[in-house]
Design a protein around this motif. Structure first.
Motif, short mmCIF file in Angstrom:
data_model
loop_
_atom_site.label_atom_id
_atom_site.label_comp_id
_atom_site.label_asym_id
_atom_site.label_seq_id
_atom_site.Cartn_x
_atom_site.Cartn_y
_atom_site.Cartn_z
N GLN A 83 0.83 -1.21 0.00
CA GLN A 83 0.00 0.00 0.00
C GLN A 83 0.86 1.26 0.00
N ALA A 89 -4.93 2.20 -0.39
CA ALA A 89 -5.40 0.95 0.21
C ALA A 89 -6.90 0.85 -0.02
N VAL A 104 -2.07 1.31 7.97
CA VAL A 104 -2.73 0.84 6.75
C VAL A 104 -3.98 0.05 7.14
#
Length: 300
Positions: A83, A89, A104
């Motif tokens: 990501q 993401a 994330v």
């Protein structure tokens, strides 16, 4: 007569995307990357600036693209989150900007957001939703996207995470979603959101919950902010004040949802139930079948 510049990079002028992705997937698998093929495809799609689903229709990487692709694959093999390499993401129906300084969002948290969305489906009028420990804004922005009548407030204390949260909030507002409200604040502050006391319909939180000292994968240890991962000696140091904030802020009948470590289901259920001001305290499993979050209803 003009001559084309000589290729001195050592890379071919054109490389079939399919062959490059297959080689990259094999390299990532050898490096211990679990979703090696998926990550190779995500990196390729990012380099080409196309959706991953269109890779099968793409032809070749040019020399500049294959050079960038190899560089990103090398970084992924060294443990950098995919990501961070792609800059985004996926989360439910959104693509969120992420990078250094922000946690994330993981697929399992989509279920927590979904519980909030489901609770609001048939509620008339404007609902008030609070997302504590908001990070990138994943939960808050997903709710705002799927329940456009909701007023959503996202709270985050980290300066670095707030930058990503505000960036994602601006982008979703520009795309047409109802703007969320972003607040710099700490869940341990007893006066947090005092003006909303007893008025919140849904309160959700994905707090730091990994017990201090627990081994975590290299891409977590090296790239996710420690304050967004570790939750004190027993992993409950942030969850405890979150329960108290939920008691104060939720209206009678309002929904509380909090994510937790997969070994903490019984402890979190007991913690919420012991407060005495919740009922319907329920443990829920994630996509892999592990206990992942608890929901409860505020009593009158």
């Amino acid at each position: 007569m003009n001559r084309l510049p000589e290729n001195t990079s050592g890379l071919p002028d054109r490389t079939p995307v399919r062959a490059a992705v297959a080689a990259a997937a094999a390299r990532l698998a050898a490096a211990g990357v679990a979703a090696a093929r998926v990550d190779a495809e995500l990196i390729a799609a990012s380099v080409l600036d196309i959706p991953r689903g269109r890779l099968a229709l793409s032809g070749d990487f040019d020399q500049a693209d294959i050079g960038r692709f190899h560089s990103l694959v090398t970084r992924r093999a060294a443990g950098e989150p995919v990501q961070h390499l792609t800059g985004s993401a996926p989360f439910r129906y959104l693509e969120l900007a992420v990078g250094p300084g922000v946690f994330v969002p993981r697929p399992e948290t989509e279920l927590l957001a979904g519980a909030g969305v489901d609770a609001l489906r048939d509620q008339p009028g404007e609902a008030v939703v609070v997302d504590l420990c908001s990070g990138s804004g994943a939960v808050a922005l997903a709710v705002a996207h799927e329940v456009p009548t909701a007023r959503v407030v996202a709270v985050e204390r980290s300066t670095d995470s707030l930058r990503w949260l505000r960036r994602n909030a601006r982008r979703q507002a520009a795309a047409g979603d109802r703007p969320i409200e972003v607040l710099a604040g700490d869940v341990r502050d007893p006066g947090l959101l005092g003006e909303l006391a007893g008025r919140v319909d849904v309160l959700l939180c994905n707090p730091p919950y990994v017990p201090d000292g627990t081994p975590v994968p290299p891409e977590v240890a090296g790239h996710d902010p420690a304050e967004a991962v570790f939750g004190g000696p027993d992993g409950l140091a942030v969850i405890r004040p979150v329960v108290h904030r939920a008691v104060t802020l939720l209206r009678p009948g309002g929904l509380f949802g909090v994510e937790h470590d997969d070994g903490h289901a019984a402890a979190v259920v007991a913690l919420v139930a012991a407060d005495g001001r919740f009922d319907a305290v329920t443990s829920h499993r994630d996509l892999a079948g592990r206990p992942r979050f608890v929901t409860a209803r505020r009593t009158g």
